[in-house]
Design a protein around this motif. Structure first.
Motif, PDB file in Angstrom:
ATOM      1  N   GLY A 176      -0.130  65.809  19.816  1.00 60.63           N
ATOM      2  CA  GLY A 176      -0.247  64.362  19.920  1.00 60.63           C
ATOM      3  C   GLY A 176      -0.811  63.735  18.663  1.00 60.63           C
ATOM      4  N   ASN A 177      -1.810  64.383  18.084  1.00 62.78           N
ATOM      5  CA  ASN A 177      -2.398  63.858  16.849  1.00 62.78           C
ATOM      6  C   ASN A 177      -1.409  63.901  15.688  1.00 62.78           C
ATOM      7  N   ALA A 178      -0.542  64.926  15.677  1.00 61.94           N
ATOM      8  CA  ALA A 178       0.372  65.117  14.544  1.00 61.94           C
ATOM      9  C   ALA A 178       1.614  64.231  14.629  1.00 61.94           C
ATOM     10  N   VAL A 179       2.199  64.115  15.819  1.00 65.90           N
ATOM     11  CA  VAL A 179       3.494  63.432  15.924  1.00 65.90           C
ATOM     12  C   VAL A 179       3.487  62.284  16.928  1.00 65.90           C
ATOM     13  N   GLY A 180       2.369  62.042  17.606  1.00 68.41           N
ATOM     14  CA  GLY A 180       2.301  60.916  18.530  1.00 68.41           C
ATOM     15  C   GLY A 180       2.649  61.294  19.960  1.00 68.41           C
ATOM     16  N   THR A 181       2.289  60.398  20.873  1.00 71.10           N
ATOM     17  CA  THR A 181       2.462  60.652  22.303  1.00 71.10           C
ATOM     18  C   THR A 181       3.926  60.798  22.692  1.00 71.10           C
ATOM     19  N   GLN A 182       4.789  59.923  22.171  1.00 70.09           N
ATOM     20  CA  GLN A 182       6.199  59.959  22.561  1.00 70.09           C
ATOM     21  C   GLN A 182       6.855  61.276  22.159  1.00 70.09           C
ATOM     22  N   ARG A 183       6.620  61.709  20.942  1.00 72.16           N
ATOM     23  CA  ARG A 183       7.209  62.972  20.484  1.00 72.16           C
ATOM     24  C   ARG A 183       6.600  64.155  21.223  1.00 72.16           C
ATOM     25  N   ARG A 184       5.309  64.059  21.538  1.00 78.27           N
ATOM     26  CA  ARG A 184       4.650  65.119  22.313  1.00 78.27           C
ATOM     27  C   ARG A 184       5.312  65.291  23.671  1.00 78.27           C
ATOM     28  N   ASP A 185       5.503  64.184  24.378  1.00 76.48           N
ATOM     29  CA  ASP A 185       6.071  64.275  25.725  1.00 76.48           C
ATOM     30  C   ASP A 185       7.551  64.627  25.702  1.00 76.48           C
ATOM     31  N   ALA A 186       8.233  64.344  24.591  1.00 74.53           N
ATOM     32  CA  ALA A 186       9.646  64.703  24.481  1.00 74.53           C
ATOM     33  C   ALA A 186       9.850  66.211  24.401  1.00 74.53           C
ATOM     34  N   VAL A 187       8.803  66.947  24.141  1.00 75.85           N
ATOM     35  CA  VAL A 187       8.899  68.411  24.120  1.00 75.85           C
ATOM     36  C   VAL A 187       9.349  68.936  25.485  1.00 75.85           C
ATOM     37  N   TRP A 188       9.053  68.179  26.556  1.00 75.17           N
ATOM     38  CA  TRP A 188       9.443  68.596  27.911  1.00 75.17           C
ATOM     39  C   TRP A 188      10.922  68.334  28.198  1.00 75.17           C
ATOM     40  N   ASP A 189      11.655  67.763  27.252  1.00 73.62           N
ATOM     41  CA  ASP A 189      13.047  67.398  27.517  1.00 73.62           C
ATOM     42  C   ASP A 189      13.927  68.602  27.815  1.00 73.62           C
ATOM     43  N   HIS A 190      13.604  69.748  27.270  1.00 75.21           N
ATOM     44  CA  HIS A 190      14.431  70.940  27.482  1.00 75.21           C
ATOM     45  C   HIS A 190      13.537  72.171  27.399  1.00 75.21           C
ATOM     46  N   PRO A 191      13.782  73.182  28.235  1.00 73.68           N
ATOM     47  CA  PRO A 191      12.911  74.373  28.202  1.00 73.68           C
ATOM     48  C   PRO A 191      12.898  75.073  26.853  1.00 73.68           C
ATOM     49  N   ASP A 192      13.985  74.953  26.101  1.00 69.92           N
ATOM     50  CA  ASP A 192      14.022  75.600  24.785  1.00 69.92           C
ATOM     51  C   ASP A 192      13.105  74.914  23.776  1.00 69.92           C
ATOM     52  N   PHE A 193      12.697  73.674  24.078  1.00 73.81           N
ATOM     53  CA  PHE A 193      11.819  72.952  23.162  1.00 73.81           C
ATOM     54  C   PHE A 193      10.345  73.333  23.345  1.00 73.81           C
ATOM     55  N   LEU A 194      10.021  74.006  24.457  1.00 77.27           N
ATOM     56  CA  LEU A 194       8.619  74.258  24.790  1.00 77.27           C
ATOM     57  C   LEU A 194       7.977  75.284  23.862  1.00 77.27           C
ATOM     58  N   PRO A 195       6.673  75.170  23.668  1.00 77.80           N
ATOM     59  CA  PRO A 195       5.954  76.212  22.924  1.00 77.80           C
ATOM     60  C   PRO A 195       6.020  77.543  23.679  1.00 77.80           C
ATOM     61  N   THR A 196       5.910  78.629  22.954  1.00 76.23           N
ATOM     62  CA  THR A 196       5.879  79.965  23.542  1.00 76.23           C
ATOM     63  C   THR A 196       4.447  80.478  23.560  1.00 76.23           C
ATOM     64  N   ALA A 197       4.266  81.673  24.126  1.00 74.88           N
ATOM     65  CA  ALA A 197       2.930  82.275  24.140  1.00 74.88           C
ATOM     66  C   ALA A 197       2.402  82.467  22.723  1.00 74.88           C
TER      67      ALA A 197
END
Length: 478
Positions: free
Chosen positions: A400-421
């Motif tokens: 959120g600090n790096a790219v903002g709230t909108q870009r942060r929440d857009a990570v949930w748009d697709h499972p391939d976008f999510l962070p990994t372990a």
């Protein structure tokens, strides 16, 4: 009933292992029928439930056996778990539960609505439009049972198959027509275990989706006011603030479950994938048996060998060929709860001064027994490692600090976008991928500036077009 610190699950006396240890310390016999939901001591010397003596206890035992017979007949043949028995045992463990009062219902509904309003400032995911509800423990049991069935049934079914695979072929052939009876007995065993676990969890759950598990019906945001009031007693904070904090966590999860359509199915499919690869390993038992050397004929040697067995774990080891599914499940739960930690802190931080204390109390509850991995272990039967929720929260915060709230929440748009372990260990690497995908605003600004200059100075455009090639016709612009 004594309660743990902060949001800890209550260390209630219904825990069979704790009861057994406590009874033995006091010199009292442990209750062999505790697994069937009967409290008190066998002789009826202490505890309200034991006052009727041995006759009462045997009468209850007879009623239980009669109920088991009806449960076997009522069992759905497609289920590997006797859910009818599980529900009845869970209700017995819950006991009498007062109906939710109008005041509690109003407090839960108002807290959920207020939380939704505040969350709008912390996330771009819209409100879930979920129906706010207030439940007691029995309602939690009834309304979450359909999802528990989805989670538990595949594990129990594949466990049965794995057990059969470990049996020698001769033993499987000898079972013959008895296989159906064995399956029913296994279903009853699973049902009793499930009933015990759900009965305990119903008395401890605070919302319809504790710890990122979407067990409540879709489109419902539920809070359990009496359970929230119980955990509030251990906090020197206003009860209303505790209620709003719990409601905000539930509302935030519901936004994810509503607007990230693949999320719930991904959680369930991870359980199903793990179950499909279940296998039972008995090689360590065979190795111990081979080392006994019972054929020596020396009584002392045999006695020593048997004594050495007391420290051995001779239970079969259950694992899965699809162990990667558990890792994905752990990471996904951590990402859900970590995101909830961040957005709730942002939404409530300036409005409720006790938000940091409430967040820390919730973290303690998660660390001391109230956790997704405990629920999966005792109810679903999957041994998860502790989801790294703090690491996930830190990752979401830095995103959120790096790219903002909108870009942060857009990570949930697709499972391939999510962070990994791996990204939980190296947040900077994931943030770099988001920054690489971000549009080059400096270049866009240069293009916009050039376009504006051309519009403001038509002469520049003509000058660029006046140059002529040898093969061009007079007066013709390319």
């Amino acid at each position: 009933m004594t309660h743990g610190f902060g949001f800890s699950f209550p260390n209630d006396s219904n825990d069979d292992g704790d009861d057994r240890e406590n009874n033995e310390r006091r010199g009292e016999p442990s209750n062999p029928f505790a697994a069937f939901g009967f409290g008190g001591n066998i002789g009826g010397q202490s505890g309200a439930q034991g006052q009727g003596g041995l006759g009462d206890m045997l009468n209850q035992f007879g009623q239980m056996l009669s109920g088991m017979g009806s449960s076997m007949n009522a069992q759905d043949k497609g289920d590997a778990v006797n859910f009818d028995l599980a529900a009845r045992m869970a209700r017995q463990r819950i006991g009498s539960t007062p109906a939710v009062s109008e005041a509690d219902t109003r407090a839960a509904e108002e807290s959920l609505r207020l939380a939704e309003l505040w969350l709008d400032d912390a996330t771009t995911l819209p409100a879930s439009q979920a129906k706010p509800e207030a439940w007691n423990a029995e309602q939690w049991l009834a309304k979450t049972m359909p999802m528990w069935k989805r989670l538990v049934n595949p594990v129990a079914d594949h466990m049965n198959r794995a057990q059969l695979e470990t049996m020698p072929e001769e033993a499987r052939e000898m079972m013959g027509s008895m296989a159906g009876v064995v399956n029913q007995m296994n279903a009853m065993q699973f049902g009793m275990k499930l009933g015990h676990a759900l009965g305990d969890l119903a008395q401890q759950a605070l919302t319809g989706s504790d710890f990122g598990l979407p067990v409540a019906p879709a489109g419902v945001a539920a809070v359990l006011p009496r359970n929230v009031a119980e955990i509030s007693k251990g906090l020197s904070l206003p009860g209303q603030e505790v209620m709003v904090y719990i409601a905000a966590r539930e509302a935030a999860r519901q936004r994810l479950f509503r607007h990230v359509p693949w999320l719930v199915e991904r959680l369930v499919s991870s359980v199903e994938e793990y179950a499909a690869g279940l296998e039972i390993d008995t090689s360590h038992i065979e190795e111990v048996v081979r080392g006994l050397n019972l054929e020596s004929g020396d009584p002392q040697q045999i006695q020593d060998a048997l004594q050495n067995l007391q420290g051995e774990d001779l239970s079969p080891r259950v694992g899965s060929r699809n162990a990667g599914a558990t890792s994905r499940l752990e990471t996904l739960i951590a990402l859900v709860e970590g995101w909830v930690d961040v957005v709730v802190a942002e939404a409530l931080g300036e409005r409720i001064p006790s938000t940091p204390q409430l967040a820390e109390a919730w973290a303690r509850r998660r660390a001391t027994g109230g956790s997704a991995e405990q629920a999966f272990s005792t109810i679903v039967g999957i041994e998860l490692g502790a989801p790294r929720t703090r690491d996930a929260a830190e990752l979401w915060r830095r995103i959120g600090n790096a790219v903002g709230t909108q870009r942060r929440d857009a990570v949930w748009d697709h499972p391939d976008f999510l962070p990994t372990a791996e990204h939980l260990d190296n947040p900077a690497a994931f943030i770099d991928t988001l920054l690489d995908d971000a549009p080059d605003t400096d270049l866009d600004d240069e293009f916009a500036k050039l376009e504006q200059e051309l519009r403001d100075n038509p002469e520049l455009k003509r000058e660029e077009g006046d140059g002529k090639d040898d093969g061009s016709q007079d007066g013709t612009e390319l």
